[in-house]
Enzyme design. Structure first.
Site, PDB file in Angstrom:
ATOM      1  N   ASP A 130       4.759   5.752  31.502  1.00  0.00           N
ATOM      2  CA  ASP A 130       6.019   4.977  31.661  1.00  0.00           C
ATOM      3  C   ASP A 130       6.912   6.609  32.148  1.00  0.00           C
ATOM      4  O   ASP A 130       6.655   7.474  31.707  1.00  0.00           O
ATOM      5  CB  ASP A 130       6.868   4.463  30.860  1.00  0.00           C
ATOM      6  N   ARG A 181       2.614   3.788  39.668  1.00  0.00           N
ATOM      7  CA  ARG A 181       3.328   2.608  39.609  1.00  0.00           C
ATOM      8  C   ARG A 181       4.987   3.167  40.176  1.00  0.00           C
ATOM      9  O   ARG A 181       5.308   3.954  39.675  1.00  0.00           O
ATOM     10  CB  ARG A 181       3.543   2.123  38.047  1.00  0.00           C
TER      11      ARG A 181
END
Ligand code: FAD
Length: 318
Positions: A130, A181
């Site tokens: 992340d 992402r």
């Protein structure tokens, strides 16, 4: 204003202690968090799989304060990977580098990351790093690249369209074959590093998605390995205008649906998730779980004032 205040609260120890002591807050957080245990999280993933979606599991926790906690987080993530592999569910795992010591010592964090990727590789699993606050972007990309250079293929990164630097980062990462992402960015950033206006963040999102879709045209990049590995391009948003842009653009350039996937957060816009599956798109849901739900929950409140009113009105009605 409200968003900045909620992001401030997400980091304030006193607000954490106050909120997490409220049983009601815990129940409200369940709207966005699959539960506190691995079992609850795996059950949520099982239901998503049945509904035709893949998942990425996140053991909540960030900004670890000491090396013992970073070590413990690493062990728990490795345990999670083992449980995912044993379960046979279609899920991978997302991690935060500040959870495994990035703020304490970059070399220690690199060791933990390597241990996690080694464990995941043995199990055939993929790990997504992340992206956290802008101040951590350089070190996050540095560690990602260090591990890729050491031969770890089973790792991907996240890019935030809110940051000015992201276009350059995406261009370089796509050259390196990175699995990315794309998100808008969940943190409050200074105007020196990030677009202050939402419409600019949205426009940047479309530009970056465009770059990622073009790079995904090459054969061999389709959705793979029973849903545990994501394709090169993962478009993570609940914004239907962004989603429509991606669908339209992918059709225009002839990009097959298997070459990219949509990603959304657990509990948010479920009807859109279902609709995308029905239309034949890959959908992966980010499933957070664990006891450290407070900062994650506060960021979700900050994203949408209606969530905050729902939370407060229920609190007052008690
Ligand atoms: C799979 C996934 C992984 C992510 N990983 C990261 C990461 O690593 N780093 C990072 O900085 N950010 C991450 N994010 C969060 C992201 O940056 C945004 O903060 C978040 O997705 C909200 O932006 P949006 O694209 O949905 O658009 P927005 O314009 O914020 O929202 C569009 C619409 O979606 C709905 N919506 C959005 N958020 C909520 C909410 N909380 N509750 C209810 N409805 C909502 C609303 O209807 C809203 O109008 C991730 C998001 C997803 C989906």
């Amino acid at each position: 204003m409200l968003r900045s205040f909620l992001i401030y609260l997400s980091k304030a120890g006193w607000a954490r202690r106050l909120t997490t002591a409220l049983p009601f807050a815990r129940r409200t957080a369940r709207r966005f968090v699959a539960g506190e245990s691995i079992e609850a999280a795996l059950q949520a993933v099982g239901e998503l799989n049945k509904a035709g979606m893949q998942a990425t599991l996140d053991l909540l926790g960030e900004h670890t304060q000491d090396s013992a906690a970073a070590n413990e987080a690493r062990l728990q993530i490795q345990q999670l990977l083992t449980r995912v592999a044993q379960s046979g569910l279609r899920s991978n795992v997302s991690i935060k580098l500040t959870q495994i010591g990035l703020k304490l010592d970059e070399a220690l964090c690199a060791q933990h990351l390597k241990a996690i990727l080694d464990a995941a590789a043995l199990l055939g699993l993929f790990v997504r790093i992340d992206m956290e606050e802008a101040a951590h972007v350089p070190a996050t990309l540095r560690l990602y690249r260090q591990l890729r250079a050491a031969g770890h293929e089973n790792v991907g990164v996240v890019i935030q369209s809110a940051l000015y630097r992201s276009e350059e980062d995406v261009l370089a990462l796509l050259q390196e074959g990175a699995r990315i992402r794309l998100v808008k960015g969940a943190y409050m950033e200074a105007h020196e590093v990030a677009y202050p206006r939402k419409k600019d963040v949205d426009a940047a999102y479309d530009r970056l998605a465009d770059l990622m879709l073009h790079a995904s045209i090459q054969p061999g990049l389709e959705r793979g390995r029973e849903g545990t590995w994501p394709p090169l391009a993962a478009v993570a948003t609940h914004d239907t205008s962004r989603i429509e842009f991606v669908k339209r653009h992918a059709t225009e350039i002839g990009l097959p649906k298997e070459h990219f996937e949509f990603q959304m957060l657990f509990g948010i816009r479920r009807e859109v998730q279902t609709q995308l599956v029905q239309e034949g798109y890959g959908v992966r849901v980010y499933v957070p779980f664990g006891r450290e739900w407070y900062p994650y929950f506060m960021r979700r409140l900050a994203e949408r004032p209606a969530n905050l009113w729902f939370f407060l009105s229920n609190l007052l009605r008690r």
